[in-house]
Write a protein that holds these residues in place. Structure first.
Motif, PDB file in Angstrom:
ATOM      1  N   UNK A   1      69.032  12.553  13.552  1.00 41.36           N
ATOM      2  CA  UNK A   1      67.929  13.504  13.614  1.00 41.36           C
ATOM      3  C   UNK A   1      66.796  12.867  14.403  1.00 41.36           C
ATOM      4  N   UNK A   2      66.528  13.413  15.576  1.00 43.16           N
ATOM      5  CA  UNK A   2      65.551  12.866  16.515  1.00 43.16           C
ATOM      6  C   UNK A   2      64.316  13.758  16.533  1.00 43.16           C
TER       7      UNK A   2
ATOM      8  N   UNK B   1      76.144  14.095  19.020  1.00 36.49           N
ATOM      9  CA  UNK B   1      75.809  12.889  18.255  1.00 36.49           C
ATOM     10  C   UNK B   1      74.385  12.888  17.726  1.00 36.49           C
ATOM     11  N   UNK B   2      73.490  13.569  18.428  1.00 36.11           N
ATOM     12  CA  UNK B   2      72.076  13.542  18.050  1.00 36.11           C
ATOM     13  C   UNK B   2      71.473  14.921  18.262  1.00 36.11           C
ATOM     14  N   UNK B   3      70.719  15.401  17.267  1.00 38.18           N
ATOM     15  CA  UNK B   3      70.032  16.689  17.410  1.00 38.18           C
ATOM     16  C   UNK B   3      68.543  16.434  17.540  1.00 38.18           C
ATOM     17  N   UNK B   4      67.922  17.160  18.454  1.00 37.59           N
ATOM     18  CA  UNK B   4      66.561  16.854  18.889  1.00 37.59           C
ATOM     19  C   UNK B   4      65.630  18.029  18.619  1.00 37.59           C
ATOM     20  N   UNK B   5      64.522  17.750  17.978  1.00 39.10           N
ATOM     21  CA  UNK B   5      63.485  18.750  17.724  1.00 39.10           C
ATOM     22  C   UNK B   5      62.441  18.642  18.821  1.00 39.10           C
ATOM     23  N   UNK B   6      62.149  19.757  19.472  1.00 37.06           N
ATOM     24  CA  UNK B   6      61.113  19.790  20.512  1.00 37.06           C
ATOM     25  C   UNK B   6      59.737  19.782  19.860  1.00 37.06           C
ATOM     26  N   UNK B   7      58.720  19.232  20.557  1.00 32.30           N
ATOM     27  CA  UNK B   7      57.373  19.381  20.022  1.00 32.30           C
ATOM     28  C   UNK B   7      56.451  18.188  20.097  1.00 32.30           C
ATOM     29  N   UNK B   8      56.471  17.428  21.202  1.00 32.89           N
ATOM     30  CA  UNK B   8      55.555  16.288  21.284  1.00 32.89           C
ATOM     31  C   UNK B   8      54.106  16.705  21.461  1.00 32.89           C
TER      32      UNK B   8
END
Length: 457
Positions: A12-13, A252-259
């Motif tokens: 979880x990224x 392998x990795x799921x990424x949440x947008x929002x920096x």
């Protein structure tokens, strides 16, 4: 606190646009965070981090078992490339785990000067086939951040053709872009702000009308339906209910947008995805994603056409963050404790939570508490106390009926406890009685339905 990923689960990224977002991403269960310094990142509006802060960022994240990925994905000039040797060496020395790169020259420099940095290929490269992925892997790339335009079936086929050594990372939540993998020049021409160097003004979200050159000042609506046309404005992505399908496809990795988004967004979204990744029912956590600012949701391109935002609601949320938890002390049913002052203890509420006020809340209001290791809980604000800082002028407080001075604050030398009916001093400390224990960095929020907001909190 973050959970360690095992080989049979997805990473979880989470985004970390600043220190507070970093703390909340970790507190609510991210396995890794992605962030940027003030240079070479695609989100210049985020708080970001000064270069001299990065060693402290890495130290803090690693102390919690969390990896740090740094974005170096703007379009590079020769002047940028000349500086990247210094920059990548600095990231390597700081202990950064991976860099996210979208430029071949930057990739070459990273391999040359920073051998300890894993190289992840930015989504802006639009890598959509296995042959391309293998070529980048031969140049030192260990992970492909997939183009957001790929379907789930296309990802599964790409995974089938690749060795397990090449990791795949996919976006699962947040804002999407009308440009292909984010490469867009509209902002440059419409607002003079370069989207590909992190300054996008989001003109695709604007509402447009038609003007005929011989009729200046007369605006003719471009109507797709009775609400107008927003043909460039995309919906937000939400894949919470499809995590198993992403895993089955080989992600392998799921990424949440929002920096560019705030701490409450990071906390609530990471919390929901963490609980579902850990085996809880997605249906039980979908409502959580309605609590923070968002456009209408879709599933991106994973299952076909994602549709578009019709412009009726640019941002909506059901809740507002009112306080950050600083600490929580047990009063042992009122027998003893720091807050046994002037009747401020009660057996029904054996804890007193200390908070940092972010938005106004009142005595008697019902708040919701979100914590990483618990379901959402409700509490009623009882015996609200303002912790007035040393030197605060309190002479008019009681005279004007704004509060009642209780006495010295045992948690702060020369501070004063004041019983009040409202917490309305932003970034000042307040405490109140609760029936359950809370922990530092938990969040208190209030339901405020029907809000349209222009800033993501």
């Amino acid at each position: 606190m973050a959970r360690s990923s095992s080989q049979d689960t997805m990473e979880l990224l989470a985004p970390a646009g600043g220190w507070e977002q970093l703390e909340y991403a970790i507190h609510f269960g991210a396995d890794a965070v992605y962030l940027a310094s003030t240079r070479y990142g695609m989100r210049r509006r985020a708080d970001n981090f000064d270069e001299d802060e990065l060693p402290k960022v890495v130290e803090y994240a690693h102390a919690h078992g969390v990896d740090v990925h740094v974005t170096v994905n703007t379009m590079m000039t020769d002047e940028d490339i000349d500086d990247l040797r210094r920059y990548f060496a600095m990231l390597d020395e700081a202990g950064v785990d991976a860099v996210i790169i979208g430029d071949m020259g930057a990739l070459a420099v990273a391999r040359e000067v920073a051998p300890n940095l894993a190289i992840h290929l930015s989504t802006q490269v639009s890598c959509m086939n296995a042959e391309s992925a293998r070529m980048y892997a031969s140049l030192g790339v260990s992970r492909i951040v997939l183009a957001r335009e790929m379907s789930l079936a296309a990802i599964a086929e790409m995974r089938r053709r690749l060795s397990d050594e090449i990791e795949l990372e996919a976006f699962v939540h947040g804002a999407m872009c009308m440009a292909y993998s984010g490469r867009c020049l509209i902002s440059d021409y419409m607002a003079g702000r370069g989207a590909n160097v992190g300054h996008c003004a989001q003109p695709c979200r604007w509402k447009y009308a038609l003007v005929e050159e011989k009729r200046p000042g007369q605006y003719f609506p471009i109507e797709q339906d009775d609400r107008g046309s927003f043909i460039m404005s995309s919906n937000d992505m939400n894949m919470l209910s499809h995590l198993q399908e992403l895993k089955d496809a080989g992600v392998n990795s799921i990424k949440i947008e929002g920096r560019a988004k705030g701490a409450y967004y990071v906390a609530s979204v990471v919390n929901a995805y963490r609980h579902v990744l850990d085996g809880e029912d997605a249906d039980a956590w979908q409502d959580e994603l309605e609590t923070t600012s968002h456009r209408p949701y879709c599933t991106g391109f994973y299952f076909g056409d994602p549709g578009q935002n019709q412009g009726t609601v640019e941002y909506a949320r059901s809740h507002q963050m009112v306080a950050r938890v600083l600490g929580c002390a047990a009063d042992e049913l009122g027998e003893r404790g720091a807050f046994k002052l002037d009747g401020l203890c009660d057996a029904a509420e054996p804890y007193r939570v200390e908070t940092l006020c972010r938005n106004r809340f009142f005595e008697g209001e019902e708040l919701e508490a979100i914590s990483p290791d618990a379901a959402v809980r409700t509490c009623t604000v009882k015996r609200l106390v303002w912790h007035a800082a040393p030197g605060t002028d309190l002479k008019d407080i009681e005279r004007d009926g704004l509060g009642r001075i209780i006495g010295p604050d045992p948690t702060c030398p020369r501070g004063t406890l004041v019983a009040v009916e409202v917490a309305n001093r932003t970034m000042e400390r307040y405490s109140f009685a609760v029936s359950f224990e809370l922990h530092e960095r938990d969040i208190l929020r209030i339901r405020r339905e029907g809000q349209d907001v222009g800033r993501v909190l």
